[in-house]
Motif scaffolding. Structure first.
Motif, PDB file in Angstrom:
ATOM      1  N   UNK A   1      26.655 -32.628  18.111  1.00 28.32           N
ATOM      2  CA  UNK A   1      25.654 -31.623  18.459  1.00 28.32           C
ATOM      3  C   UNK A   1      24.938 -31.095  17.217  1.00 28.32           C
ATOM      4  N   UNK A   2      25.667 -30.917  16.134  1.00 26.67           N
ATOM      5  CA  UNK A   2      25.051 -30.452  14.885  1.00 26.67           C
ATOM      6  C   UNK A   2      24.059 -31.490  14.380  1.00 26.67           C
ATOM      7  N   UNK A   3      24.468 -32.754  14.366  1.00 27.43           N
ATOM      8  CA  UNK A   3      23.579 -33.823  13.891  1.00 27.43           C
ATOM      9  C   UNK A   3      22.333 -33.924  14.761  1.00 27.43           C
ATOM     10  N   UNK A   4      22.498 -33.825  16.057  1.00 27.96           N
ATOM     11  CA  UNK A   4      21.332 -33.887  16.959  1.00 27.96           C
ATOM     12  C   UNK A   4      20.410 -32.691  16.761  1.00 27.96           C
TER      13      UNK A   4
ATOM     14  N   UNK B   1      21.144 -37.213  10.432  1.00 28.25           N
ATOM     15  CA  UNK B   1      19.914 -37.937  10.096  1.00 28.25           C
ATOM     16  C   UNK B   1      19.228 -37.401   8.836  1.00 28.25           C
ATOM     17  N   UNK B   2      19.808 -36.366   8.233  1.00 24.47           N
ATOM     18  CA  UNK B   2      19.223 -35.726   7.050  1.00 24.47           C
ATOM     19  C   UNK B   2      20.318 -35.540   6.001  1.00 24.47           C
ATOM     20  N   UNK B   3      19.958 -35.243   4.744  1.00 24.81           N
ATOM     21  CA  UNK B   3      20.987 -34.970   3.734  1.00 24.81           C
ATOM     22  C   UNK B   3      21.857 -33.776   4.153  1.00 24.81           C
ATOM     23  N   UNK B   4      23.121 -33.834   3.738  1.00 18.11           N
ATOM     24  CA  UNK B   4      24.085 -32.787   4.080  1.00 18.11           C
ATOM     25  C   UNK B   4      24.691 -32.229   2.795  1.00 18.11           C
ATOM     26  N   UNK B   5      24.639 -30.907   2.656  1.00 15.81           N
ATOM     27  CA  UNK B   5      25.326 -30.234   1.553  1.00 15.81           C
ATOM     28  C   UNK B   5      26.585 -29.608   2.127  1.00 15.81           C
ATOM     29  N   UNK B   6      27.743 -30.054   1.640  1.00 13.75           N
ATOM     30  CA  UNK B   6      29.011 -29.492   2.079  1.00 13.75           C
ATOM     31  C   UNK B   6      29.449 -28.434   1.082  1.00 13.75           C
ATOM     32  N   UNK B   7      29.797 -27.265   1.593  1.00 12.90           N
ATOM     33  CA  UNK B   7      30.176 -26.128   0.755  1.00 12.90           C
ATOM     34  C   UNK B   7      31.567 -25.692   1.165  1.00 12.90           C
TER      35      UNK B   7
ATOM     36  N   UNK C   1      29.939 -34.945  10.468  1.00 11.12           N
ATOM     37  CA  UNK C   1      28.521 -34.596  10.383  1.00 11.12           C
ATOM     38  C   UNK C   1      27.877 -35.333   9.215  1.00 11.12           C
ATOM     39  N   UNK C   2      28.552 -35.338   8.072  1.00 10.68           N
ATOM     40  CA  UNK C   2      28.009 -36.022   6.899  1.00 10.68           C
ATOM     41  C   UNK C   2      27.797 -37.506   7.164  1.00 10.68           C
TER      42      UNK C   2
END
Length: 161
Positions: A99-102, A139-145, A134-135
């Motif tokens: 759901x997050x990716x969509x 479909x877009x870059x992901x910053x993991x914090x 999710x990473x």
């Protein structure tokens, strides 16, 4: 470079840390922050509620709480001069990571800024890692914090003295 940043919030300190990082990026680029909260209905029900109770009490309660979480965060962003939008989704049995990716696609986001608990070993195996998934599929870059780990072994660090 970034005009829309998607930040999933679950109310945890880690998700708010991710929001802090997104705020820095938004200030640098003038981006809008899209706040997302995904409700996993199964976490709000014991399965023994009568349908009427679930429909009239349980579901409205978790929807109200989820929207309040989003509205409070959006209000703080707007007070700081950052454009903010909110999206509240119910998982309906689908994986949160999916759901997050969509939503990254649906909200035309350029980047996802996501808190992660950094689980390892058996915890990761048993609890899984939504952030890792999710990473992989976003479909877009992901910053993991994630929060930095404190030193272990009984020794105090200079910061704690």
């Amino acid at each position: 470079m970034y005009s829309r940043l998607l930040v999933p919030l679950d109310g945890s300190p880690t998700s708010y840390l991710a929001l802090e990082h997104a705020v820095v990026l938004a200030r640098l680029s003038g981006a809008t922050i899209v706040l997302l909260h995904v409700i996993e209905e199964s976490k709000h029900s014991n399965g023994f509620e009568r349908p009427k109770v679930y429909i009239e009490e349980v579901r409205p309660g978790f929807l109200t709480a989820g929207q309040a979480l989003l509205d409070q965060a959006a209000s703080r962003l707007r007070q700081d001069g950052i454009a903010a939008e909110t999206v509240l989704l119910e998982s309906k049995g689908k994986p949160v990571s999916e759901l997050i990716a969509k939503q990254a696609d649906a909200s035309c986001s350029d980047m996802l800024v996501l808190g992660t608990h950094g689980r390892r070993g058996i915890d990761r195996l048993l609890l899984g890692s939504d952030a890792e998934q999710v990473a992989r599929i976003a479909p877009v870059p992901v910053m993991l914090v994630r929060h930095p780990h404190r030193s272990s072994g009984g020794q105090s660090s200079p910061q704690s003295e």
